[in-house]
Design a protein around this motif. Structure first.
Motif, short mmCIF file in Angstrom:
data_model
loop_
_atom_site.label_atom_id
_atom_site.label_comp_id
_atom_site.label_asym_id
_atom_site.label_seq_id
_atom_site.Cartn_x
_atom_site.Cartn_y
_atom_site.Cartn_z
N HIS A 144 0.86 -1.18 0.00
CA HIS A 144 0.00 0.00 0.00
C HIS A 144 0.90 1.23 0.00
CE1 HIS A 144 -3.31 2.39 2.42
NE2 HIS A 144 -2.85 3.08 1.38
N LEU A 145 0.83 2.00 -1.07
CA LEU A 145 1.68 3.18 -1.19
C LEU A 145 0.85 4.40 -1.49
CD1 LEU A 145 2.24 3.95 -4.49
CD2 LEU A 145 3.23 1.67 -4.33
N ALA B 101 -10.07 11.70 4.98
CA ALA B 101 -8.64 11.99 4.87
C ALA B 101 -8.01 12.08 6.25
CB ALA B 101 -8.43 13.30 4.10
N GLY B 102 -6.99 11.26 6.48
CA GLY B 102 -6.27 11.31 7.74
C GLY B 102 -5.43 12.57 7.87
N ILE B 103 -4.85 13.00 6.77
CA ILE B 103 -4.10 14.25 6.72
C ILE B 103 -4.71 15.04 5.56
CG2 ILE B 103 -1.83 15.33 6.40
CD1 ILE B 103 -0.62 12.76 7.55
N ALA B 104 -5.76 15.76 5.87
CA ALA B 104 -6.54 16.44 4.84
C ALA B 104 -5.82 17.64 4.23
CB ALA B 104 -7.88 16.89 5.42
N ALA B 105 -4.89 18.21 4.95
CA ALA B 105 -4.23 19.44 4.49
C ALA B 105 -3.22 19.20 3.37
CB ALA B 105 -3.54 20.13 5.66
N HIS B 106 -2.81 17.94 3.17
CA HIS B 106 -1.81 17.64 2.14
C HIS B 106 -2.32 16.47 1.30
CE1 HIS B 106 2.70 17.95 1.12
NE2 HIS B 106 2.11 17.26 0.15
N LEU B 107 -2.70 16.76 0.09
CA LEU B 107 -3.24 15.76 -0.82
C LEU B 107 -2.31 14.56 -0.95
CD1 LEU B 107 -5.04 16.24 -4.06
CD2 LEU B 107 -2.86 15.08 -4.21
N HIS B 108 -2.88 13.38 -1.01
CA HIS B 108 -2.11 12.15 -1.23
C HIS B 108 -3.04 11.12 -1.86
CE1 HIS B 108 -3.69 12.17 2.88
NE2 HIS B 108 -3.78 10.84 2.81
N GLN B 109 -2.54 10.45 -2.86
CA GLN B 109 -3.32 9.43 -3.56
C GLN B 109 -2.87 8.04 -3.11
OE1 GLN B 109 -5.16 9.45 -7.58
NE2 GLN B 109 -3.24 8.42 -8.10
N HIS B 110 -3.81 7.22 -2.68
CA HIS B 110 -3.52 5.86 -2.24
C HIS B 110 -3.52 4.90 -3.43
CE1 HIS B 110 -4.03 6.53 2.14
NE2 HIS B 110 -4.79 7.53 1.72
N VAL B 111 -2.58 3.98 -3.42
CA VAL B 111 -2.53 2.87 -4.37
C VAL B 111 -2.46 1.61 -3.50
CG1 VAL B 111 -1.26 1.79 -6.26
CG2 VAL B 111 -1.31 4.30 -6.06
N THR C 293 1.53 7.01 -10.50
CA THR C 293 0.52 6.03 -10.10
C THR C 293 0.53 4.84 -11.06
OG1 THR C 293 -0.87 7.72 -9.07
CG2 THR C 293 -1.95 5.65 -9.67
N GLN C 294 0.58 5.10 -12.36
CA GLN C 294 0.66 4.02 -13.35
C GLN C 294 1.92 3.19 -13.14
OE1 GLN C 294 0.45 6.21 -17.05
NE2 GLN C 294 -1.70 5.66 -17.34
N HIS C 295 3.03 3.87 -12.93
CA HIS C 295 4.30 3.15 -12.74
C HIS C 295 4.24 2.31 -11.46
CE1 HIS C 295 8.47 2.38 -13.69
NE2 HIS C 295 8.75 2.53 -12.41
N ALA C 296 3.66 2.87 -10.40
CA ALA C 296 3.52 2.14 -9.14
C ALA C 296 2.73 0.85 -9.35
CB ALA C 296 2.84 3.01 -8.09
N MET C 297 1.65 0.92 -10.11
CA MET C 297 0.85 -0.28 -10.39
C MET C 297 1.67 -1.33 -11.12
SD MET C 297 -2.73 1.51 -11.54
CE MET C 297 -3.49 -0.06 -11.97
N ARG C 298 2.46 -0.90 -12.09
CA ARG C 298 3.30 -1.85 -12.85
C ARG C 298 4.32 -2.52 -11.93
NH1 ARG C 298 3.40 2.72 -16.65
NH2 ARG C 298 1.79 2.28 -18.20
N VAL D 235 6.27 -7.20 -8.74
CA VAL D 235 6.88 -7.69 -7.50
C VAL D 235 5.98 -8.67 -6.76
CG1 VAL D 235 7.63 -6.96 -5.19
CG2 VAL D 235 8.42 -5.72 -7.20
N SER D 236 4.67 -8.39 -6.75
CA SER D 236 3.80 -9.19 -5.89
C SER D 236 2.59 -9.81 -6.58
CB SER D 236 3.31 -8.32 -4.72
OG SER D 236 2.50 -7.27 -5.22
N ALA D 237 2.51 -9.68 -7.90
CA ALA D 237 1.41 -10.29 -8.67
C ALA D 237 0.03 -9.87 -8.14
CB ALA D 237 1.55 -11.80 -8.70
N ALA D 238 -0.13 -8.58 -7.85
CA ALA D 238 -1.43 -8.09 -7.40
C ALA D 238 -2.49 -8.38 -8.45
CB ALA D 238 -1.36 -6.58 -7.14
N HIS D 239 -3.68 -8.76 -7.99
CA HIS D 239 -4.79 -9.07 -8.89
C HIS D 239 -5.56 -7.82 -9.29
CE1 HIS D 239 -4.85 -13.24 -6.80
NE2 HIS D 239 -3.99 -13.23 -7.80
N GLY D 240 -5.48 -6.79 -8.46
CA GLY D 240 -6.20 -5.55 -8.72
C GLY D 240 -5.72 -4.46 -7.78
N PHE D 241 -6.34 -3.30 -7.85
CA PHE D 241 -5.95 -2.15 -7.04
C PHE D 241 -7.17 -1.33 -6.63
CE2 PHE D 241 -2.26 -3.09 -9.58
CZ PHE D 241 -1.20 -2.91 -8.71
#
Length: 182
Positions: free
Chosen positions: A82-83, A137-147, A109-114, A119-125
């Protein structure tokens, strides 16, 4: 200390008394529950996402650094690998990103998925961002996208019954695997 209608769970010395249940202790999650390292007023000062780029990659769990955004492992992951992809700039809302930040956030984000698939053969995201405290949002003041990588059957009884997620790998090991493959 016995409950009126239940077994004694804590001994005289405060240690647990053996019973038929097995327990998975996750004391590191208490920091998250208590809001440790969360900026209180939304300012960049004290923001962990503003501080982390100043750390070395291993200490900051950083996987990759771009020109306007960086990728790092989530300190409190839902699943192994989880990144998050985070702009360097302290900006709260997706509509506040520049065109360059938006482009690089998508590309990383695309590169992270690849990488995670390799590395781990994820089935989906699950990919997304919670915009605002009310949206989770746990830290709402600074945008962050979860993968968040997903595998068939990864949602078992533990989160539902035990409010615990079983992670089979330490964050440092996960960071090394993904960073090396990046």
């Amino acid at each position: 200390m016995s409950a009126p209608d239940g077994p004694e769970l804590v001994g005289q010395d405060g240690a647990g008394v053996p019973d038929a249940l097995q327990r998975l202790w996750t004391p590191h999650r208490m920091a998250y529950i208590k809001g440790q390292d969360k900026p209180e007023d939304g300012a960049a000062e004290g923001c962990p996402f503003c501080r982390i780029p100043g750390l070395d990659d291993e200490t900051g769990l950083i996987l990759a650094r771009g020109e306007t955004v960086y990728a790092l492992l989530n300190l409190y992951p839902y699943n192994p690998g989880h990144l998050m992809v985070v702009p360097y700039r302290h900006v709260a809302d997706y509509t506040g990103l520049t065109a360059e930040e938006t482009r690089e956030l998508a590309e990383l984000t695309q590169h992270a998925m690849r990488v995670v698939r390799a590395v781990s053969a994820a089935h989906g995201f699950n990919i997304g961002m919670n915009q605002g405290v009310i949206a989770g949002a746990g830290i709402a003041a600074h945008l962050h996208q979860h993968v968040v990588p997903r595998w068939g059957g990864d949602a078992n009884f533990m989160p539902v019954i035990g409010h615990t997620k079983v992670l089979p790998q330490l964050l440092g090991e996960t960071r090394k695997l993904l960073a090396d493959a990046w």
